[in-house]
Design a protein around this motif. Structure first.
Motif, PDB file in Angstrom:
ATOM      1  N   UNK A  35      12.738  -5.564  12.803  1.00  0.00           N
ATOM      2  CA  UNK A  35      11.679  -5.721  13.797  1.00  0.00           C
ATOM      3  C   UNK A  35      11.967  -6.882  14.756  1.00  0.00           C
ATOM      4  N   UNK A  36      13.040  -7.601  14.485  1.00  0.00           N
ATOM      5  CA  UNK A  36      13.470  -8.731  15.331  1.00  0.00           C
ATOM      6  C   UNK A  36      12.366  -9.767  15.497  1.00  0.00           C
ATOM      7  N   UNK A  37      11.755 -10.136  14.381  1.00  0.00           N
ATOM      8  CA  UNK A  37      10.712 -11.147  14.431  1.00  0.00           C
ATOM      9  C   UNK A  37      11.336 -12.523  14.654  1.00  0.00           C
ATOM     10  N   UNK A  38      10.539 -13.454  15.142  1.00  0.00           N
ATOM     11  CA  UNK A  38      11.012 -14.812  15.395  1.00  0.00           C
ATOM     12  C   UNK A  38      11.187 -15.550  14.077  1.00  0.00           C
ATOM     13  N   UNK A  39      10.217 -15.381  13.177  1.00  0.00           N
ATOM     14  CA  UNK A  39      10.311 -15.972  11.842  1.00  0.00           C
ATOM     15  C   UNK A  39       9.477 -15.135  10.882  1.00  0.00           C
ATOM     16  N   UNK A  40       9.753 -15.304   9.579  1.00  0.00           N
ATOM     17  CA  UNK A  40       9.005 -14.548   8.580  1.00  0.00           C
ATOM     18  C   UNK A  40       8.981 -15.296   7.257  1.00  0.00           C
ATOM     19  N   UNK A  56       4.217 -12.680   6.200  1.00  0.00           N
ATOM     20  CA  UNK A  56       3.733 -13.366   7.398  1.00  0.00           C
ATOM     21  C   UNK A  56       4.887 -13.429   8.377  1.00  0.00           C
ATOM     22  N   UNK A  57       4.648 -12.960   9.587  1.00  0.00           N
ATOM     23  CA  UNK A  57       5.720 -12.968  10.574  1.00  0.00           C
ATOM     24  C   UNK A  57       5.193 -13.416  11.931  1.00  0.00           C
ATOM     25  N   UNK A  58       6.070 -14.047  12.670  1.00  0.00           N
ATOM     26  CA  UNK A  58       5.778 -14.438  14.038  1.00  0.00           C
ATOM     27  C   UNK A  58       6.672 -13.595  14.920  1.00  0.00           C
ATOM     28  N   UNK A  59       6.062 -12.928  15.898  1.00  0.00           N
ATOM     29  CA  UNK A  59       6.869 -12.101  16.773  1.00  0.00           C
ATOM     30  C   UNK A  59       6.434 -12.276  18.217  1.00  0.00           C
ATOM     31  N   UNK A  60       7.380 -11.994  19.105  1.00  0.00           N
ATOM     32  CA  UNK A  60       7.102 -12.053  20.534  1.00  0.00           C
ATOM     33  C   UNK A  60       6.202 -10.893  20.918  1.00  0.00           C
ATOM     34  N   UNK A  61       5.333 -11.119  21.869  1.00  0.00           N
ATOM     35  CA  UNK A  61       4.458 -10.075  22.374  1.00  0.00           C
ATOM     36  C   UNK A  61       5.117  -9.517  23.638  1.00  0.00           C
ATOM     37  N   UNK A  62       5.650  -8.308  23.517  1.00  0.00           N
ATOM     38  CA  UNK A  62       6.307  -7.666  24.649  1.00  0.00           C
ATOM     39  C   UNK A  62       5.898  -6.201  24.718  1.00  0.00           C
ATOM     40  N   UNK A  63       5.937  -5.650  25.907  1.00  0.00           N
ATOM     41  CA  UNK A  63       5.683  -4.228  26.071  1.00  0.00           C
ATOM     42  C   UNK A  63       4.253  -3.802  25.834  1.00  0.00           C
ATOM     43  N   UNK A  77       1.162 -14.400  15.373  1.00  0.00           N
ATOM     44  CA  UNK A  77       1.379 -14.474  13.930  1.00  0.00           C
ATOM     45  C   UNK A  77       0.602 -13.328  13.287  1.00  0.00           C
ATOM     46  N   UNK A  78       1.297 -12.573  12.457  1.00  0.00           N
ATOM     47  CA  UNK A  78       0.694 -11.422  11.787  1.00  0.00           C
ATOM     48  C   UNK A  78       0.849 -11.615  10.281  1.00  0.00           C
ATOM     49  N   UNK A  79      -0.238 -11.468   9.555  1.00  0.00           N
ATOM     50  CA  UNK A  79      -0.206 -11.561   8.097  1.00  0.00           C
ATOM     51  C   UNK A  79      -0.544 -10.182   7.534  1.00  0.00           C
ATOM     52  N   UNK A  80       0.454  -9.559   6.932  1.00  0.00           N
ATOM     53  CA  UNK A  80       0.337  -8.212   6.366  1.00  0.00           C
ATOM     54  C   UNK A  80       0.298  -8.356   4.847  1.00  0.00           C
ATOM     55  N   UNK A  81      -0.693  -7.737   4.239  1.00  0.00           N
ATOM     56  CA  UNK A  81      -0.835  -7.854   2.784  1.00  0.00           C
ATOM     57  C   UNK A  81      -1.107  -6.497   2.160  1.00  0.00           C
ATOM     58  N   UNK A  82      -0.358  -6.211   1.099  1.00  0.00           N
ATOM     59  CA  UNK A  82      -0.599  -5.023   0.286  1.00  0.00           C
ATOM     60  C   UNK A  82      -0.924  -5.520  -1.119  1.00  0.00           C
ATOM     61  N   UNK A  83      -2.108  -5.211  -1.581  1.00  0.00           N
ATOM     62  CA  UNK A  83      -2.539  -5.604  -2.917  1.00  0.00           C
ATOM     63  C   UNK A  83      -2.571  -4.341  -3.770  1.00  0.00           C
ATOM     64  N   UNK A  84      -1.462  -4.104  -4.484  1.00  0.00           N
ATOM     65  CA  UNK A  84      -1.308  -2.896  -5.298  1.00  0.00           C
ATOM     66  C   UNK A  84      -2.034  -3.072  -6.630  1.00  0.00           C
ATOM     67  N   UNK A  92      -4.694  -2.488   1.799  1.00  0.00           N
ATOM     68  CA  UNK A  92      -3.745  -2.834   2.855  1.00  0.00           C
ATOM     69  C   UNK A  92      -4.522  -3.558   3.944  1.00  0.00           C
ATOM     70  N   UNK A  93      -4.109  -4.767   4.278  1.00  0.00           N
ATOM     71  CA  UNK A  93      -4.766  -5.503   5.357  1.00  0.00           C
ATOM     72  C   UNK A  93      -3.714  -6.106   6.272  1.00  0.00           C
ATOM     73  N   UNK A  94      -4.090  -6.218   7.515  1.00  0.00           N
ATOM     74  CA  UNK A  94      -3.271  -6.910   8.501  1.00  0.00           C
ATOM     75  C   UNK A  94      -4.204  -7.857   9.229  1.00  0.00           C
ATOM     76  N   UNK A  95      -3.834  -9.131   9.234  1.00  0.00           N
ATOM     77  CA  UNK A  95      -4.655 -10.120   9.915  1.00  0.00           C
ATOM     78  C   UNK A  95      -3.871 -10.831  10.995  1.00  0.00           C
ATOM     79  N   UNK A  96      -4.591 -11.236  12.016  1.00  0.00           N
ATOM     80  CA  UNK A  96      -4.016 -12.037  13.090  1.00  0.00           C
ATOM     81  C   UNK A  96      -4.883 -13.291  13.154  1.00  0.00           C
ATOM     82  N   UNK A  97      -4.437 -14.363  12.462  1.00  0.00           N
ATOM     83  CA  UNK A  97      -5.269 -15.567  12.355  1.00  0.00           C
ATOM     84  C   UNK A  97      -5.733 -16.080  13.722  1.00  0.00           C
TER      85      UNK A  97
END
Length: 160
Positions: A35-40, A56-63, A77-84, A92-97
């Motif tokens: 996904x070419x994230x900046x950091x994870x 948790x990943x930081x990615x550029x906002x493009x397109x 910054x996107x925080x993706x969580x799967x609690x199996x 499944x949750x995705x948060x953008x703090x």
């Protein structure tokens, strides 16, 4: 108002192998790299068949439309969580703090012959008057693209 996203990913492997892949930090790192994230940062805590996977990943906002970049800026910054709960079902949750919105739902695995179908069923809500509906559509499109990338990496991972 909110938008719903139901997406299926099919893998040529039994559910136990797919579950192991989804719990493997190395797999999650490969997805971030694709996904070419900046950091994870990937964290997996497992106990028996249950597991908590957080990416948790930081990615550029493009397109994305300018209305979206006005809300989130150049990076996000996107925080993706799967609690199996077990090998085949979880939350499944995705948060953008710090941003007004919520993405939540379920994830499940089911056997289909020699294959496994992973189903992600999410509700996307962006709480911004006038543009929330448009932003929900943008978020759904971004989530679909992220799931397609995860699937591509998963197919390669399971092959070998």
């Amino acid at each position: 108002m909110s938008k719903r996203l139901q997406h299926e990913l099919t893998y040529d492997a039994p559910p136990a192998e797919v579950a192991a892949m989804l719990r493997d930090p190395a797999f999650r790192v490969k997805v971030c790299e694709r996904q070419r994230v900046i950091s994870h940062d990937v964290t997996v805590a497992a106990e028996g068949d249950a597991a908590d996977v957080q990416v948790e990943r930081v990615q550029a906002v493009t397109g994305v439309p300018s209305v979206a970049t006005k809300v989130v800026g150049d990076e996000i910054t996107i925080v993706h969580r799967e609690n199996w709960r077990d090998l085949t079902s979880g939350d499944y949750t995705v948060g953008i703090p710090g941003k007004p919105g919520q993405i939540s739902g379920t994830v499940s695995l089911r056997e289909d012959g020699a294959r496994t179908i992973e189903t992600v069923d999410l509700t996307v809500t962006v709480s911004i008057p006038l543009v929330g509906g448009k932003l929900e559509g943008v978020v759904v499109d971004l989530l679909k693209a992220a799931l397609r990338t995860e699937h591509e990496v998963g197919v390669t991972y399971l092959a070998g």
